[in-house]
Design a protein around this motif. Structure first.
Motif, PDB file in Angstrom:
ATOM      1  N   LYS A   3     -23.613   0.897  22.882  1.00 41.05           N
ATOM      2  CA  LYS A   3     -24.960   1.476  22.906  1.00 41.05           C
ATOM      3  C   LYS A   3     -25.371   1.860  24.317  1.00 41.05           C
ATOM      4  O   LYS A   3     -26.049   2.883  24.541  1.00 41.05           O
ATOM      5  CB  LYS A   3     -25.957   0.480  22.320  1.00 41.05           C
ATOM      6  CG  LYS A   3     -27.402   0.953  22.327  1.00 41.05           C
ATOM      7  CD  LYS A   3     -28.323  -0.121  21.766  1.00 41.05           C
ATOM      8  CE  LYS A   3     -29.782   0.309  21.851  1.00 41.05           C
ATOM      9  NZ  LYS A   3     -30.697  -0.752  21.340  1.00 41.05           N
ATOM     10  N   LEU A   4     -24.942   1.070  25.307  1.00 37.65           N
ATOM     11  CA  LEU A   4     -25.286   1.340  26.701  1.00 37.65           C
ATOM     12  C   LEU A   4     -24.367   2.376  27.342  1.00 37.65           C
ATOM     13  O   LEU A   4     -24.522   2.690  28.528  1.00 37.65           O
ATOM     14  CB  LEU A   4     -25.235   0.046  27.515  1.00 37.65           C
ATOM     15  CG  LEU A   4     -26.268  -1.030  27.161  1.00 37.65           C
ATOM     16  CD1 LEU A   4     -26.033  -2.288  27.994  1.00 37.65           C
ATOM     17  CD2 LEU A   4     -27.687  -0.515  27.381  1.00 37.65           C
ATOM     18  N   GLY A   5     -23.406   2.876  26.569  1.00 39.33           N
ATOM     19  CA  GLY A   5     -22.485   3.870  27.115  1.00 39.33           C
ATOM     20  C   GLY A   5     -21.412   3.294  28.011  1.00 39.33           C
ATOM     21  O   GLY A   5     -20.900   3.979  28.913  1.00 39.33           O
ATOM     22  N   LEU A   6     -21.048   2.039  27.751  1.00 39.41           N
ATOM     23  CA  LEU A   6     -20.055   1.363  28.590  1.00 39.41           C
ATOM     24  C   LEU A   6     -18.700   1.249  27.904  1.00 39.41           C
ATOM     25  O   LEU A   6     -17.810   0.532  28.396  1.00 39.41           O
ATOM     26  CB  LEU A   6     -20.560  -0.043  28.966  1.00 39.41           C
ATOM     27  CG  LEU A   6     -21.835  -0.098  29.807  1.00 39.41           C
ATOM     28  CD1 LEU A   6     -22.337  -1.531  29.911  1.00 39.41           C
ATOM     29  CD2 LEU A   6     -21.584   0.479  31.201  1.00 39.41           C
ATOM     30  N   GLY A   7     -18.524   1.936  26.798  1.00 39.41           N
ATOM     31  CA  GLY A   7     -17.290   1.812  26.024  1.00 39.41           C
ATOM     32  C   GLY A   7     -16.037   2.172  26.786  1.00 39.41           C
ATOM     33  O   GLY A   7     -14.956   1.623  26.518  1.00 39.41           O
ATOM     34  N   ASP A   8     -16.150   3.080  27.762  1.00 42.12           N
ATOM     35  CA  ASP A   8     -14.966   3.488  28.527  1.00 42.12           C
ATOM     36  C   ASP A   8     -14.710   2.597  29.738  1.00 42.12           C
ATOM     37  O   ASP A   8     -13.708   2.744  30.431  1.00 42.12           O
ATOM     38  CB  ASP A   8     -15.120   4.944  28.987  1.00 42.12           C
ATOM     39  CG  ASP A   8     -16.334   5.146  29.891  1.00 42.12           C
ATOM     40  OD1 ASP A   8     -17.282   4.329  29.801  1.00 42.12           O
ATOM     41  OD2 ASP A   8     -16.336   6.111  30.677  1.00 42.12           O
ATOM     42  N   ARG A   9     -15.613   1.642  29.982  1.00 42.85           N
ATOM     43  CA  ARG A   9     -15.469   0.786  31.163  1.00 42.85           C
ATOM     44  C   ARG A   9     -15.386  -0.700  30.816  1.00 42.85           C
ATOM     45  O   ARG A   9     -15.046  -1.502  31.685  1.00 42.85           O
ATOM     46  CB  ARG A   9     -16.651   0.997  32.113  1.00 42.85           C
ATOM     47  CG  ARG A   9     -16.844   2.460  32.488  1.00 42.85           C
ATOM     48  CD  ARG A   9     -17.599   2.583  33.763  1.00 42.85           C
ATOM     49  NE  ARG A   9     -17.911   3.966  34.080  1.00 42.85           N
ATOM     50  CZ  ARG A   9     -18.417   4.367  35.236  1.00 42.85           C
ATOM     51  NH1 ARG A   9     -18.673   3.468  36.167  1.00 42.85           N
ATOM     52  NH2 ARG A   9     -18.681   5.638  35.457  1.00 42.85           N
ATOM     53  N   CYS A  10     -15.763  -1.068  29.606  1.00 46.63           N
ATOM     54  CA  CYS A  10     -15.729  -2.464  29.181  1.00 46.63           C
ATOM     55  C   CYS A  10     -14.589  -2.678  28.192  1.00 46.63           C
ATOM     56  O   CYS A  10     -14.463  -1.933  27.215  1.00 46.63           O
ATOM     57  CB  CYS A  10     -17.057  -2.858  28.522  1.00 46.63           C
ATOM     58  SG  CYS A  10     -18.404  -3.061  29.677  1.00 46.63           S
ATOM     59  N   PHE A  11     -13.791  -3.697  28.423  1.00 45.92           N
ATOM     60  CA  PHE A  11     -12.664  -4.015  27.544  1.00 45.92           C
ATOM     61  C   PHE A  11     -12.783  -5.458  27.063  1.00 45.92           C
ATOM     62  O   PHE A  11     -13.102  -6.362  27.845  1.00 45.92           O
ATOM     63  CB  PHE A  11     -11.343  -3.801  28.284  1.00 45.92           C
ATOM     64  CG  PHE A  11     -11.204  -2.425  28.873  1.00 45.92           C
ATOM     65  CD1 PHE A  11     -10.992  -1.327  28.057  1.00 45.92           C
ATOM     66  CD2 PHE A  11     -11.327  -2.225  30.241  1.00 45.92           C
ATOM     67  CE1 PHE A  11     -10.876  -0.049  28.594  1.00 45.92           C
ATOM     68  CE2 PHE A  11     -11.216  -0.957  30.787  1.00 45.92           C
ATOM     69  CZ  PHE A  11     -10.999   0.138  29.960  1.00 45.92           C
ATOM     70  N   PHE A  12     -12.510  -5.639  25.767  1.00 42.06           N
ATOM     71  CA  PHE A  12     -12.593  -6.956  25.138  1.00 42.06           C
ATOM     72  C   PHE A  12     -11.197  -7.351  24.669  1.00 42.06           C
ATOM     73  O   PHE A  12     -10.635  -6.710  23.778  1.00 42.06           O
ATOM     74  CB  PHE A  12     -13.567  -6.916  23.967  1.00 42.06           C
ATOM     75  CG  PHE A  12     -14.990  -6.607  24.374  1.00 42.06           C
ATOM     76  CD1 PHE A  12     -15.887  -7.646  24.624  1.00 42.06           C
ATOM     77  CD2 PHE A  12     -15.432  -5.292  24.509  1.00 42.06           C
ATOM     78  CE1 PHE A  12     -17.199  -7.372  25.004  1.00 42.06           C
ATOM     79  CE2 PHE A  12     -16.735  -5.010  24.883  1.00 42.06           C
ATOM     80  CZ  PHE A  12     -17.626  -6.046  25.137  1.00 42.06           C
ATOM     81  N   THR A  13     -10.648  -8.381  25.274  1.00 47.22           N
ATOM     82  CA  THR A  13      -9.274  -8.777  24.945  1.00 47.22           C
ATOM     83  C   THR A  13      -9.192  -9.657  23.701  1.00 47.22           C
ATOM     84  O   THR A  13      -8.121  -9.830  23.140  1.00 47.22           O
ATOM     85  CB  THR A  13      -8.639  -9.568  26.103  1.00 47.22           C
ATOM     86  OG1 THR A  13      -9.289 -10.846  26.215  1.00 47.22           O
ATOM     87  CG2 THR A  13      -8.764  -8.815  27.413  1.00 47.22           C
ATOM     88  N   GLY A  14     -10.329 -10.238  23.279  1.00 45.03           N
ATOM     89  CA  GLY A  14     -10.290 -11.247  22.223  1.00 45.03           C
ATOM     90  C   GLY A  14      -9.851 -12.584  22.799  1.00 45.03           C
ATOM     91  O   GLY A  14      -9.665 -12.744  24.010  1.00 45.03           O
ATOM     92  N   SER A  15      -9.690 -13.565  21.923  1.00 45.85           N
ATOM     93  CA  SER A  15      -9.302 -14.903  22.363  1.00 45.85           C
ATOM     94  C   SER A  15      -7.858 -14.903  22.880  1.00 45.85           C
ATOM     95  O   SER A  15      -6.975 -14.321  22.262  1.00 45.85           O
ATOM     96  CB  SER A  15      -9.440 -15.895  21.207  1.00 45.85           C
ATOM     97  OG  SER A  15      -9.050 -17.185  21.613  1.00 45.85           O
ATOM     98  N   ILE A  16      -7.633 -15.530  24.013  1.00 45.05           N
ATOM     99  CA  ILE A  16      -6.297 -15.674  24.585  1.00 45.05           C
ATOM    100  C   ILE A  16      -6.015 -17.160  24.747  1.00 45.05           C
ATOM    101  O   ILE A  16      -6.745 -17.864  25.453  1.00 45.05           O
ATOM    102  CB  ILE A  16      -6.177 -14.965  25.948  1.00 45.05           C
ATOM    103  CG1 ILE A  16      -6.383 -13.455  25.783  1.00 45.05           C
ATOM    104  CG2 ILE A  16      -4.818 -15.254  26.586  1.00 45.05           C
ATOM    105  CD1 ILE A  16      -6.353 -12.688  27.097  1.00 45.05           C
ATOM    106  N   ARG A  17      -4.949 -17.649  24.105  1.00 47.45           N
ATOM    107  CA  ARG A  17      -4.611 -19.077  24.188  1.00 47.45           C
ATOM    108  C   ARG A  17      -3.607 -19.386  25.297  1.00 47.45           C
ATOM    109  O   ARG A  17      -3.505 -20.516  25.736  1.00 47.45           O
ATOM    110  CB  ARG A  17      -4.052 -19.558  22.846  1.00 47.45           C
ATOM    111  CG  ARG A  17      -5.093 -19.535  21.730  1.00 47.45           C
ATOM    112  CD  ARG A  17      -4.510 -19.951  20.392  1.00 47.45           C
ATOM    113  NE  ARG A  17      -5.526 -19.910  19.357  1.00 47.45           N
ATOM    114  CZ  ARG A  17      -6.036 -20.973  18.760  1.00 47.45           C
ATOM    115  NH1 ARG A  17      -5.605 -22.172  19.086  1.00 47.45           N
ATOM    116  NH2 ARG A  17      -6.953 -20.859  17.822  1.00 47.45           N
ATOM    117  N   ASP A  18      -2.872 -18.391  25.723  1.00 50.88           N
ATOM    118  CA  ASP A  18      -1.862 -18.580  26.757  1.00 50.88           C
ATOM    119  C   ASP A  18      -2.551 -18.693  28.116  1.00 50.88           C
ATOM    120  O   ASP A  18      -3.118 -17.724  28.639  1.00 50.88           O
ATOM    121  CB  ASP A  18      -0.882 -17.399  26.754  1.00 50.88           C
ATOM    122  CG  ASP A  18       0.323 -17.629  27.651  1.00 50.88           C
ATOM    123  OD1 ASP A  18       0.160 -18.255  28.722  1.00 50.88           O
ATOM    124  OD2 ASP A  18       1.421 -17.171  27.293  1.00 50.88           O
TER     125      ASP A  18
END
Length: 446
Positions: free
Chosen positions: A260-275
């Motif tokens: 919504k803030l127009g940050l889709g090209d700059r924000c990345f969500f990796t999800g949960s990482i257990r390693d």
């Protein structure tokens, strides 16, 4: 040379559940077992849990599935088989890390085994309670039961001064010791190859600042401040990238708000990482760690970042900022997006400053789990000796009616998700007018 004692650690969350307290209990047990004495973990049964890989025994007891309400299963006191198992393990001290079912069990085991009970306050449970139940009386009931449980322990530890202040606000008026948690990452950077492997597939150009958040995606961790600040920073034409490592109940809303803030090209969500090595690689790839949370009582992720010489941006006066001096071993802001945006704009123009501050953080903020558990183990010996010599007053034994009342409350929590607010209101009405409330009142007054 220190004696080898057998310590039982109790907590409502434990792997496969991954959270800060589960991580703390795992590291306590691992370092006690490998470097000091013998560790036993007592925790609720969890679907498909595999405990075979731990170097210490894990004793599971019956539970109620409350994952949809509070994020983890809730143990049901009382488990008659556990005291016999703990006797077999020759347990000399109980250490609870959760103030509800685990501490209730600890109080009962203390009476059966005649050994001391230590409690560590890790997190602001009033916030968790407010998220789990919305009725005023239910919240008050849970908080009063929590404070009563904690007060009944022989010694109380907190993970930071701020955690102690929060505990006082819940009605606890006893003494406590600050016993900091450690981090389970070494104080060194990973290889360039490991960093490249973790970041593969993400648009992270060289020379463009990378900001990082690691933790549960929950609004109360300051995520709205981060996103609003990034939106403001984008308006200045500054180039940057933001990486969120983790997942949580608010994850879908957080992602939607970033779009919504127009940050889709700059924000990345990796999800949960257990390693843990992959998480370390992200700390090493980032230029700044953003953690504007006033919820966390210890901020272990800040020390994890420091282990990798990564400087953090924190809220001035927060628990996570304890020990941090602005511009020396971290950066401090006010609790709002404009303050964060201004700080990021300044630091983007001074790339050398975050690096030097990160190096100071590695020297001044880092504490390993080896160090933390060694200190705790020394205190265990003091508590055991004091208990055996009569240094702690004998506590009242929890009564059967209290266990039944607590069981009713836990069962109610387990049903809230299925039947919604209507059932929650009915539970509150029952508490206010029924025998459960009178039972709890008699317990508190005693």
């Amino acid at each position: 040379m220190a004696q080898r004692h057998s310590i039982c650690l109790l907590n409502d969350s434990f792997p496969p559940v991954i959270d800060g307290v589960a991580n703390a209990v795992t590291n306590y047990a691992r370092h006690i077992e490998t470097g000091h004495g013998h560790a036993v973990v007592a925790t609720p049964a969890y679907p498909d849990a595999d405990d075979s890989g731990f170097p210490f025994p894990v004793l599971r007891y019956p539970s109620i599935d409350t994952r949809k309400v509070v994020g983890y299963v809730a143990g049901v006191p009382f488990s008659p088989e556990l005291p016999a198992r703990l006797k077999e393990e020759k347990v000399e001290l109980l250490h609870s890390h959760c103030p509800v079912a685990s501490t209730l069990l600890g109080r009962e085991f203390r009476n059966v085994l005649d050994i001391p009970l230590v409690f560590t306050y890790h997190t602001k449970f009033d916030i968790d309670i407010a998220k789990a139940v919305h009725g005023r009386l239910l919240q008050q009931t849970a908080i009063r039961a929590l404070a009563q449980n904690i007060s009944a322990c022989d010694e109380v530890w907190v993970v930071s001064r701020g955690a102690g202040e929060n505990l006082r606000s819940l009605g606890y008026d006893g003494d406590y010791l600050v016993m900091e948690n450690g981090v389970d990452v070494p104080r060194e950077r990973v290889s360039d190859a490991a960093i490249a492997a973790a970041a593969e597939g993400y648009d992270l150009p060289e020379g463009v600042p990378v900001f990082l958040f690691v933790g549960r995606l929950m609004w109360y961790k300051g995520l709205r401040i981060i996103l609003d600040a990034l939106a403001a920073l984008k308006e200045t034409s500054a180039d940057f990238r933001m990486v969120f490592v983790g997942d949580g109940a608010d994850g879908p809303e957080v992602r939607a708000y970033a779009e919504k803030l127009g940050l889709g090209d700059r924000c990345f969500f990796t999800g949960s990482i257990r390693d843990r090595d992959v998480i370390r690689a992200w700390y090493c790839r980032a230029d700044l760690f953003l953690f504007p949370s006033t919820f966390d009582t210890n901020g272990l992720v800040v020390r994890e970042a420091a282990a990798c010489s990564l400087a953090s941006v924190l809220i001035e006066g927060s628990c996570a900022a304890e020990g941090v001096t602005d511009g020396r071993n971290g950066f401090l802001i006010r609790e709002n997006a404009p303050s964060l945006a201004a700080k990021l704009e300044t630091l983007c123009g001074q790339p050398g400053l975050p690096r030097s501050v990160g190096e100071n953080a590695a020297r001044e903020l880092y504490i390993s789990w080896e160090e933390a558990v060694a200190r705790a183990y020394e205190r265990y010996e003091v508590v055991i000796d004091s208990y055996r010599s009569g240094g702690y007053r004998r506590r009242l034994k929890p009564q059967d009616e209290f266990f039944r009342a607590q069981g009713e409350l836990m069962t109610a929590l387990g049903q809230i998700e299925e039947r919604g607010e209507e059932l929650e209101q009915r539970i509150e009405d029952h508490l206010e007018k029924g025998p459960l409330f009178r039972t709890l009142e008699r317990w508190w007054q005693s």
